[in-house]
Design a protein around this motif. Structure first.
Motif, mmCIF file in Angstrom:
data_model
loop_
_atom_site.group_PDB
_atom_site.id
_atom_site.type_symbol
_atom_site.label_atom_id
_atom_site.label_comp_id
_atom_site.label_asym_id
_atom_site.label_seq_id
_atom_site.Cartn_x
_atom_site.Cartn_y
_atom_site.Cartn_z
ATOM 1 N N GLU A 7 74.803 57.634 45.404
ATOM 2 C CA GLU A 7 74.913 57.949 43.896
ATOM 3 C C GLU A 7 76.302 58.300 43.557
ATOM 4 O OE1 GLU A 7 71.616 59.757 40.771
ATOM 5 O OE2 GLU A 7 72.787 61.272 41.984
ATOM 6 N N GLY A 8 76.534 58.016 42.575
ATOM 7 C CA GLY A 8 78.046 58.372 41.983
ATOM 8 C C GLY A 8 77.974 58.259 40.347
ATOM 9 N N LEU A 9 79.255 58.769 39.736
ATOM 10 C CA LEU A 9 79.497 58.633 38.445
ATOM 11 C C LEU A 9 80.261 57.548 37.814
ATOM 12 C CD1 LEU A 9 80.065 62.609 37.824
ATOM 13 C CD2 LEU A 9 78.271 61.218 36.838
ATOM 14 N N VAL A 10 79.996 57.485 36.847
ATOM 15 C CA VAL A 10 80.770 56.308 36.236
ATOM 16 C C VAL A 10 80.908 56.710 34.661
ATOM 17 C CG1 VAL A 10 78.778 54.749 35.414
ATOM 18 C CG2 VAL A 10 80.973 53.584 35.744
ATOM 19 N N LEU B 68 78.181 71.014 43.043
ATOM 20 C CA LEU B 68 78.114 69.919 44.275
ATOM 21 C C LEU B 68 79.448 70.233 44.847
ATOM 22 C CD1 LEU B 68 77.235 66.963 41.806
ATOM 23 C CD2 LEU B 68 75.698 68.122 43.451
ATOM 24 N N GLU B 69 79.262 69.852 46.204
ATOM 25 C CA GLU B 69 80.647 69.622 47.101
ATOM 26 C C GLU B 69 81.581 68.690 46.851
ATOM 27 O OE1 GLU B 69 80.758 69.899 51.649
ATOM 28 O OE2 GLU B 69 79.375 71.571 51.158
ATOM 29 N N SER B 70 80.960 67.606 46.541
ATOM 30 C CA SER B 70 82.036 66.548 46.293
ATOM 31 C C SER B 70 81.020 65.337 45.500
ATOM 32 C CB SER B 70 82.463 65.686 47.404
ATOM 33 O OG SER B 70 81.569 65.088 48.263
ATOM 34 N N VAL B 71 81.644 64.539 44.614
ATOM 35 C CA VAL B 71 80.903 63.538 43.919
ATOM 36 C C VAL B 71 81.712 62.195 44.140
ATOM 37 C CG1 VAL B 71 80.431 62.926 41.442
ATOM 38 C CG2 VAL B 71 80.521 65.323 42.196
ATOM 39 N N TRP B 72 80.799 61.152 44.154
ATOM 40 C CA TRP B 72 81.776 59.636 44.077
ATOM 41 C C TRP B 72 81.905 59.342 42.623
ATOM 42 C CZ3 TRP B 72 83.869 57.156 48.025
ATOM 43 C CH2 TRP B 72 83.493 57.429 49.066
ATOM 44 N N ARG C 25 76.875 41.949 38.351
ATOM 45 C CA ARG C 25 77.653 42.637 39.336
ATOM 46 C C ARG C 25 78.916 43.026 38.891
ATOM 47 N NH1 ARG C 25 81.049 41.214 43.232
ATOM 48 N NH2 ARG C 25 81.182 42.322 45.052
ATOM 49 N N CYS C 26 79.342 44.120 38.964
ATOM 50 C CA CYS C 26 80.650 44.952 38.518
ATOM 51 C C CYS C 26 81.232 45.565 39.765
ATOM 52 C CB CYS C 26 80.631 45.706 37.223
ATOM 53 S SG CYS C 26 82.114 46.365 36.887
ATOM 54 N N ALA C 27 82.372 44.802 40.181
ATOM 55 C CA ALA C 27 83.253 45.461 41.371
ATOM 56 C C ALA C 27 84.204 46.422 40.961
ATOM 57 C CB ALA C 27 83.876 44.375 42.451
ATOM 58 N N GLY C 28 84.563 47.310 41.618
ATOM 59 C CA GLY C 28 85.661 48.303 41.402
ATOM 60 C C GLY C 28 85.972 49.172 42.576
ATOM 61 N N MET C 29 86.467 50.238 42.534
ATOM 62 C CA MET C 29 86.836 51.314 43.561
ATOM 63 C C MET C 29 85.903 52.464 43.418
ATOM 64 S SD MET C 29 88.789 51.014 46.082
ATOM 65 C CE MET C 29 89.913 49.692 45.833
ATOM 66 N N ALA C 30 85.653 53.059 44.227
ATOM 67 C CA ALA C 30 84.993 54.298 44.439
ATOM 68 C C ALA C 30 85.770 55.380 44.812
ATOM 69 C CB ALA C 30 83.740 54.307 44.936
ATOM 70 N N TYR C 31 85.936 56.542 44.473
ATOM 71 C CA TYR C 31 86.571 57.811 45.167
ATOM 72 C C TYR C 31 85.580 58.922 45.249
ATOM 73 C CZ TYR C 31 90.358 55.024 42.939
ATOM 74 O OH TYR C 31 91.188 54.077 42.687
ATOM 75 N N GLN C 32 85.622 59.465 46.447
ATOM 76 C CA GLN C 32 84.684 60.838 46.476
ATOM 77 C C GLN C 32 85.951 62.050 46.364
ATOM 78 O OE1 GLN C 32 84.062 61.861 50.642
ATOM 79 N NE2 GLN C 32 82.010 62.862 50.259
ATOM 80 N N VAL C 33 85.395 62.809 45.044
ATOM 81 C CA VAL C 33 86.344 63.782 44.652
ATOM 82 C C VAL C 33 85.334 65.042 44.787
ATOM 83 C CG1 VAL C 33 87.733 62.144 43.130
ATOM 84 C CG2 VAL C 33 85.639 63.315 42.107
ATOM 85 N N THR C 34 86.377 66.195 44.453
ATOM 86 C CA THR C 34 85.802 67.543 44.362
ATOM 87 C C THR C 34 85.600 67.636 42.800
ATOM 88 O OG1 THR C 34 87.849 68.521 44.514
ATOM 89 C CG2 THR C 34 86.900 68.480 46.384
#
Length: 190
Positions: A120-123, A18-22, A79-88
């Protein structure tokens, strides 16, 4: 399952294609981004809620006296709020080490808080079958545990207090976090 999940995460989910992942953060990742990222956005996930049910042998406690940190538990309609980061993908070398204490990476849908849309992202989740899992307890007992715990990353109380403030800064309410914070503050102010 061992509480050291570094190798397991690499085997289960190679990301180098992958180029990047959230990445979605719901605990210390909200206020402590000690890694490079391309973008940072407030987000939420549905069907999960935070709980101070995971032991911390490596950051907010020790192997002999683990602290208490967050994991997510399934909760339909939550519902769970938080912060998302786009990372390599190479950022996960650091993140897998940081989150190694029983946490596995899981893909989920992230919903943006400040604009329409989702991705889509990872947790990182720590389920009940990992060796560091402590499970539920009363707000008072969890607060007392947090009050006496400390590890290489500092006092366990700092984790809770910084998280509660970060949620307030986002205008988010989490009854579990704030109830334990109230109990902790009672202990501190005695």
């Amino acid at each position: 399952m061992s509480h050291n999940t570094i190798d397991l995460n690499k085997q289960r989910q190679p990301l180098d294609h992958l180029e990047s992942v959230w990445l979605f953060g719901y605990g210390s990742l909200i206020y402590k981004a000690d890694f490079p990222y391309l973008k940072r956005k407030p987000a939420c996930i549905y069907g999960w809620q935070r709980r101070f049910w995971q032991g911390s042998h490596d950051h907010r406690g020790t192997p002999e006296a683990p602290g208490r940190v967050l994991t997510l538990i399934e909760a339909p309609g939550a519902r769970c709020a938080g912060m998302a980061y786009q990372v390599t993908p190479d950022t996960f070398e650091h993140l897998d080490h940081r989150e190694k204490n029983g946490y596995l990476r899981v893909f989920t849908q992230l919903h943006w808080l400040d604009e329409p849309g989702e991705t889509e992202g990872l947790v990182y989740l720590a389920s009940a079958d990992n060796e560091a899992y402590l499970g539920p307890d009363s707000d008072e007992a969890i607060a007392a545990h947090i009050a006496q715990s400390e590890g290489p990353s500092g006092p366990n109380s700092e984790y809770l207090l910084k998280l509660a403030q970060a949620l307030r800064d986002m205008n988010e309410h989490d009854e579990h976090v704030f109830a334990i914070e109230r109990e902790l503050l009672k202990l501190i102010n005695r």
